[in-house]
Scaffold this motif. Structure first.
Motif, PDB file in Angstrom:
ATOM      1  N   GLY A 108     -56.885  26.197  -0.356  1.00  2.00           N
ATOM      2  CA  GLY A 108     -57.183  24.861  -0.462  1.00  2.00           C
ATOM      3  C   GLY A 108     -59.208  24.861   1.214  1.00  2.00           C
ATOM      4  O   GLY A 108     -59.336  25.740   1.216  1.00  2.00           O
ATOM      5  N   ALA A 109     -59.216  23.369   1.077  1.00  2.00           N
ATOM      6  CA  ALA A 109     -59.962  23.345   1.970  1.00  2.00           C
ATOM      7  C   ALA A 109     -59.941  23.531   3.011  1.00  2.00           C
ATOM      8  O   ALA A 109     -58.728  23.689   3.883  1.00  2.00           O
ATOM      9  N   MET A 110     -60.990  23.875   4.088  1.00  2.41           N
ATOM     10  CA  MET A 110     -61.108  24.361   5.313  1.00  2.41           C
ATOM     11  C   MET A 110     -60.438  23.630   6.222  1.00  2.41           C
ATOM     12  O   MET A 110     -60.975  21.951   6.731  1.00  2.41           O
ATOM     13  N   PRO A 111     -59.502  23.330   7.122  1.00  2.00           N
ATOM     14  CA  PRO A 111     -59.159  22.386   8.312  1.00  2.00           C
ATOM     15  C   PRO A 111     -60.525  22.776   9.140  1.00  2.00           C
ATOM     16  O   PRO A 111     -61.245  23.911   9.335  1.00  2.00           O
ATOM     17  N   PRO A 112     -60.819  21.779   9.863  1.00  2.00           N
ATOM     18  CA  PRO A 112     -61.739  21.131  10.958  1.00  2.00           C
ATOM     19  C   PRO A 112     -61.824  22.146  12.176  1.00  2.00           C
ATOM     20  O   PRO A 112     -59.940  22.679  12.822  1.00  2.00           O
ATOM     21  N   ASP A 113     -63.293  22.554  12.043  1.00  2.00           N
ATOM     22  CA  ASP A 113     -62.325  23.525  13.755  1.00  2.00           C
ATOM     23  C   ASP A 113     -62.597  23.121  14.653  1.00  2.00           C
ATOM     24  O   ASP A 113     -61.649  23.777  15.571  1.00  2.00           O
ATOM     25  N   SER A 114     -62.646  21.672  14.786  1.00  2.00           N
ATOM     26  CA  SER A 114     -61.259  21.414  16.214  1.00  2.00           C
ATOM     27  C   SER A 114     -59.850  21.595  16.116  1.00  2.00           C
ATOM     28  O   SER A 114     -59.344  21.437  17.573  1.00  2.00           O
ATOM     29  N   LEU A 115     -59.882  21.976  14.930  1.00  2.00           N
ATOM     30  CA  LEU A 115     -58.623  21.974  15.204  1.00  2.00           C
ATOM     31  C   LEU A 115     -57.872  23.801  15.710  1.00  2.00           C
ATOM     32  O   LEU A 115     -56.781  23.744  16.250  1.00  2.00           O
ATOM     33  N   PHE A 116     -59.205  24.204  15.992  1.00  2.00           N
ATOM     34  CA  PHE A 116     -58.448  25.378  16.462  1.00  2.00           C
ATOM     35  C   PHE A 116     -59.406  25.672  17.695  1.00  2.00           C
ATOM     36  O   PHE A 116     -59.720  26.833  18.276  1.00  2.00           O
ATOM     37  N   ASN A 117     -60.152  24.520  18.717  1.00  2.00           N
ATOM     38  CA  ASN A 117     -60.342  24.463  19.839  1.00  2.00           C
ATOM     39  C   ASN A 117     -59.334  25.610  20.669  1.00  2.00           C
ATOM     40  O   ASN A 117     -58.287  24.016  20.813  1.00  2.00           O
TER      41      ASN A 117
END
Length: 213
Positions: free
Chosen positions: A198-207
């Motif tokens: 699926g689509a890659m989640p936003p980088d902010s999710l892994f901040n």
């Protein structure tokens, strides 16, 4: 560590790599020598399955050593070695792994703890290519119906504890893991409603820039 951390988070971030209990070095060697061709083929199949998982999202249920259960949503991005475990309210816990670090936040205790990724079980789970050999030793392999469990330890420090990877077989699917430390304290994580790709989640999710206190 100076901070007191709930067992739910320690299951992911604080315990050394390991499985049921420390296994004697001789027992590990005996298994490695006596493993059948069928077992070797199965381990290769598991490696290929994990290699194929670049992105995974799932609900999770975590059972602490005292039997207390917590739930939440997990994002595992193995291609970029990062993960987020977001616990459901009222749990105050949040765990993010990225940039070779694991950051654990307890908003109730107002504490944030950071540790090297390779010193935690996440270091293995997030390897883009996990080889079940070399610096990782397989100490247990069991089948029960459609369940397949594989236990591993760090080759150079088996007494630290162990990690048991839990799979459904036919078709092969990672469904969770069990961590047991040297004191035989056991924590289990079950993955539910699993979606891969699926689509890659936003980088902010892994901040990992969480509040420091």
């Amino acid at each position: 560590m100076k901070f007191l951390r709930p067992a739910a988070a320690c299951a992911l971030a604080c315990l050394p790599i390991g499985v049921m209990h420390a296994s004697p070095a001789g027992a590990q060697e005996q298994m490695a020598v006596g493993a059948s061709d069928q077992d070797h083929a199965l381990l290769e199949r598991v490696e290929h399955h994990l290699d194929a998982i670049s992105l995974l999202k799932a609900r999770f249920r975590q059972t602490a050593p005292d039997g207390k259960q917590t739930t939440g949503t997990a994002w595992i991005d193995r291609a970029n070695r990062r993960m987020r475990f977001e616990y459901d309210p009222p749990s105050p816990l949040l765990l993010v792994a990225n940039h070779d670090q694991v950051v654990f936040n307890d908003s109730q205790l107002d504490q944030t703890t950071t540790m090297p990724m390779d010193k935690t079980p996440l270091g293995l789970l997030l390897r883009p290519h996990l080889q079940l050999s070399g610096d990782v030793t397989v100490t247990g392999l069991s089948r029960d119906g459609n369940a397949l469990n594989i236990t591993v330890v760090r080759t150079d420090s088996p007494g630290d504890g162990s990690l048991t990877l839990l799979f459904h077989d036919s078709p092969l699917l990672l469904r969770g893991w069990i961590i047991q430390d040297a004191q035989q304290e056991t924590t289990r994580v079950d993955l539910l409603d699993i979606h891969t790709g699926g689509a890659m989640p936003p980088d902010s999710l892994f901040n990992t820039d969480l509040p420091e206190h």
